[in-house]
Design a protein around this motif. Structure first.
Motif, short mmCIF file in Angstrom:
data_model
loop_
_atom_site.label_atom_id
_atom_site.label_comp_id
_atom_site.label_asym_id
_atom_site.label_seq_id
_atom_site.Cartn_x
_atom_site.Cartn_y
_atom_site.Cartn_z
N PHE A 45 0.84 -1.20 0.00
CA PHE A 45 0.00 0.00 0.00
C PHE A 45 0.87 1.26 0.00
O PHE A 45 0.58 2.24 -0.67
CB PHE A 45 -0.96 -0.03 1.19
CG PHE A 45 -1.79 -1.29 1.19
CD1 PHE A 45 -2.73 -1.51 0.20
CD2 PHE A 45 -1.58 -2.28 2.14
CE1 PHE A 45 -3.47 -2.67 0.16
CE2 PHE A 45 -2.32 -3.46 2.10
CZ PHE A 45 -3.26 -3.66 1.11
N GLN B 290 -4.02 2.22 -2.55
CA GLN B 290 -4.28 2.13 -1.11
C GLN B 290 -5.71 2.58 -0.80
O GLN B 290 -6.19 3.57 -1.38
CB GLN B 290 -3.28 3.04 -0.39
CG GLN B 290 -3.29 2.92 1.11
CD GLN B 290 -2.25 3.84 1.75
OE1 GLN B 290 -1.87 4.86 1.17
NE2 GLN B 290 -1.79 3.46 2.92
N GLY B 291 -6.37 1.87 0.12
CA GLY B 291 -7.77 2.16 0.39
C GLY B 291 -7.96 3.32 1.35
O GLY B 291 -7.81 3.16 2.56
N THR C 244 -5.00 -2.15 12.12
CA THR C 244 -3.76 -2.93 12.00
C THR C 244 -3.13 -3.16 13.37
O THR C 244 -2.67 -4.27 13.68
CB THR C 244 -2.78 -2.23 11.02
OG1 THR C 244 -3.45 -2.08 9.76
CG2 THR C 244 -1.52 -3.03 10.81
N TYR D 158 -5.15 -9.84 3.89
CA TYR D 158 -4.54 -8.53 4.15
C TYR D 158 -3.07 -8.75 4.54
O TYR D 158 -2.76 -9.68 5.29
CB TYR D 158 -5.33 -7.84 5.26
CG TYR D 158 -4.86 -6.44 5.56
CD1 TYR D 158 -4.77 -5.49 4.55
CD2 TYR D 158 -4.51 -6.07 6.85
CE1 TYR D 158 -4.31 -4.21 4.82
CE2 TYR D 158 -4.07 -4.79 7.13
CZ TYR D 158 -3.97 -3.87 6.11
OH TYR D 158 -3.52 -2.61 6.38
N ASN E 282 -11.46 -7.95 2.16
CA ASN E 282 -10.54 -7.18 1.34
C ASN E 282 -9.54 -8.18 0.75
O ASN E 282 -8.86 -8.86 1.51
CB ASN E 282 -9.81 -6.17 2.24
CG ASN E 282 -8.74 -5.37 1.54
OD1 ASN E 282 -8.64 -5.39 0.33
ND2 ASN E 282 -7.92 -4.67 2.33
N TYR F 45 -14.67 -3.32 7.36
CA TYR F 45 -15.58 -2.81 6.31
C TYR F 45 -17.04 -3.14 6.63
O TYR F 45 -17.86 -3.29 5.73
CB TYR F 45 -15.16 -3.39 4.95
CG TYR F 45 -13.76 -3.00 4.56
CD1 TYR F 45 -13.50 -1.73 4.06
CD2 TYR F 45 -12.69 -3.87 4.75
CE1 TYR F 45 -12.20 -1.34 3.74
CE2 TYR F 45 -11.39 -3.49 4.42
CZ TYR F 45 -11.15 -2.22 3.91
OH TYR F 45 -9.87 -1.84 3.60
N LYS G 125 -12.27 3.77 8.62
CA LYS G 125 -13.01 3.30 7.45
C LYS G 125 -14.45 3.83 7.48
O LYS G 125 -14.99 4.27 6.48
CB LYS G 125 -13.07 1.76 7.44
CG LYS G 125 -11.71 1.09 7.34
CD LYS G 125 -11.14 1.20 5.94
CE LYS G 125 -9.90 0.35 5.73
NZ LYS G 125 -8.71 0.77 6.47
N PHE H 193 -13.72 -1.65 -2.62
CA PHE H 193 -12.79 -2.09 -3.66
C PHE H 193 -13.51 -2.79 -4.81
O PHE H 193 -14.46 -3.54 -4.59
CB PHE H 193 -11.76 -3.06 -3.06
CG PHE H 193 -10.98 -2.45 -1.93
CD1 PHE H 193 -10.19 -1.33 -2.14
CD2 PHE H 193 -11.06 -2.98 -0.65
CE1 PHE H 193 -9.48 -0.75 -1.10
CE2 PHE H 193 -10.36 -2.41 0.41
CZ PHE H 193 -9.56 -1.28 0.18
N ARG I 107 -6.77 -4.52 -7.94
CA ARG I 107 -7.82 -3.94 -7.10
C ARG I 107 -7.82 -2.42 -7.21
O ARG I 107 -6.78 -1.78 -7.02
CB ARG I 107 -7.55 -4.35 -5.65
CG ARG I 107 -8.66 -4.00 -4.67
CD ARG I 107 -8.16 -4.03 -3.24
NE ARG I 107 -7.44 -2.81 -2.90
CZ ARG I 107 -6.96 -2.51 -1.69
NH1 ARG I 107 -7.10 -3.38 -0.69
NH2 ARG I 107 -6.33 -1.39 -1.47
N1 GLN Z 1 -6.56 -1.48 4.38
C1 GLN Z 1 -6.07 -0.59 3.38
C2 GLN Z 1 -6.08 -1.24 2.01
O1 GLN Z 1 -6.31 -2.42 1.88
C3 GLN Z 1 -4.66 -0.15 3.62
C4 GLN Z 1 -4.28 0.19 5.00
C5 GLN Z 1 -2.83 0.52 5.09
O2 GLN Z 1 -2.23 0.97 4.11
N2 GLN Z 1 -2.28 0.26 6.20
O3 GLN Z 1 -5.82 -0.55 1.08
#
Ligand code: GLN
Length: 409
Positions: free
Chosen positions: A23, A40-41, A104, A128, A185, A216, A247, A331, A380
């Motif tokens: 990310f 990156q989300g 995280t 993840y 994810n 999510y 989120k 996503f 993605r």
């Molecule tokens: N969860 C987010 C993603 O999948 C990224 C989170 C992060 O960069 N630590 O994009």
């Protein structure tokens, strides 16, 4: 006397196989090439000014010193109430809930609190990218099972499911923890009640704990619902449930999340948490506690994000990207192997670099969600963006089509 030059002694890496998280790598590449970052989300739109006001008020009211180690009471109470209303499980806010510095950290601390050397931890890939290194740092051994795709008559992916036989084989007396992620994810797969019941039957006669990553939870589309592990009492009694305000309220940079778990598990979680981050910043917690009182702020999210998904996927339908199901999270995964450009033959990581540097749109290679990259030609995109960002990205992605039509490049 001879002086040795300064030097840094060599030491063994605790994570020899690990580089920088994908990310960060892709966000950096996007920034360096001024690409539209759908990698990156994170949302590119503002959070509610009302939420910012509540944080400002908390600061002005002098809520600026350490909060309680476990989190501000009002916020824990709000979370407990919300879980009880939505999912029917009663967590004691003083005993069972801890505020964390995002999802995280919650995951890392949960793993450190229960995994010992040689324990087996089951994950479901694609997964993840923080799960494996966290397990490794705790001395655990990762056992990965896979999600499987189900296809329709036209050969398109229609849904995903757990390979239950594989999962049943992976769970044994050495299993300390099973990590699940719903909504998932990067695929957007949502666990159903029958899936949770199936998992319950697999762990019933074992001492395996569960970590359910539900960050999510408020982004499930098409009239479906998130089924939290907290709605399955038998599983809830052995689970850490992780969620994230970043989120839910479009504030990923605030890094505030939480964990809910039964008392015996939370007691151990807090032992690690207190020496890991100690506590999470105070005014944000007060602001979030106030904001959480209005359920509309999260109940409106599915329609808000579904509109973005629909806008983005409609645009992608004008390209040769093949859309995969996107029934939850923010996503959209696509297969790029039918694009009529030579780069369609590249592996996912190279394709994403090329897309960033040459087309100006950044995506994440789904291979990054596997320990041994599985190449399925899938990347993605994050659609948590303003319509003008999505529209600009679509314009660039649609040029891939023109390149084909013109027979150029
Ligand atoms: N969860 C987010 C993603 O999948 C990224 C989170 C992060 O960069 N630590 O994009």
């Amino acid at each position: 006397m001879d002086q040795n030059p300064p030097y840094t002694p060599a030491f063994h890496s605790r994570l020899p196989e690990v580089g920088t998280t994908v990310f960060t790598v892709m966000s950096t590449l996007a920034a360096n090439h001024k690409a539209i970052n759908l990698g990156q989300g994170f949302p590119d739109f503002s959070c509610d000014r009302g939420l910012i006001s509540k944080v400002n008020e908390a600061m002005l009211a002098d809520h600026n010193q350490y909060p309680p180690m476990i989190g501000v009471a009002e916020l824990r109470q709000g979370i407990s109430q919300k879980i009880s209303t939505l999912y029917g499980y009663d967590y004691d806010p003083d005993i069972d809930i801890t505020i964390t510095a995002g999802g995280t950290q919650a995951i890392f601390t949960a793993i450190l609190s229960c995994v010992s050397l040689g324990d087996e931890i089951v994950i479901i890939e694609p997964a993840y990218d923080s799960y494996r290194p966290s397990i490794e740092l705790a001395g655990g051994k990762t056992i990965a099972v896979s999600l499987t795709a189900n296809y329709d008559d036209q050969g398109s992916v229609k849904s995903y499911s757990i390979l239950w036989d594989e999962l049943a084989k992976a769970i044994n007396p050495k299993t300390r923890l099973v990590i699940i992620n719903t909504p998932h994810n990067p695929t957007g797969m949502v666990w159903q009640k029958s899936d949770l019941d199936h998992l319950a039957s697999l762990v019933r006669s074992t001492n395996a704990l569960i970590l359910s990553d539900e960050v999510y939870e408020h982004m499930v589309f098409d009239g479906f619902n998130h089924i939290s592990i907290a709605s399955q009492p038998e599983l809830a009694a052995r689970s850490f449930v992780v969620s994230s305000f970043g989120k839910t309220y479009h504030v990923t940079g605030w890094k505030v999340g939480y964990v809910a778990a039964p008392a015996a598990m939370m007691k151990e979680f807090r032992k690690v948490h207190q020496f890991n981050v100690f506590a999470v910043n105070t005014p944000m917690q007060y602001g979030l506690a106030e904001y959480l009182k209005n359920a509309d702020h999260y109940l409106g999210l599915p329609s808000f994000y579904q509109a973005k998904r629909d806008y983005f996927s409609k645009g992608l339908e004008q390209t040769d990207f093949k859309l995969l199901p996107a029934s939850a999270t923010y996503f959209q995964c696509v297969n790029y192997t039918k694009l009529n450009v030579p780069q369609a033959q590249m592996n996912e990581a190279d394709f994403c670099s090329w897309l960033t540097t040459e087309v100006g749109v950044t995506a994440i290679p789904v291979s990054a969600f596997y320990a041994k990259p599985v190449e399925s030609g899938v990347i993605r995109f994050c659609f948590a963006k303003e319509e003008k960002t999505l529209s600009a990205a679509l314009e660039r992605l649609q040029t891939l089509q023109l390149r084909k039509d013109n027979g150029t490049r």
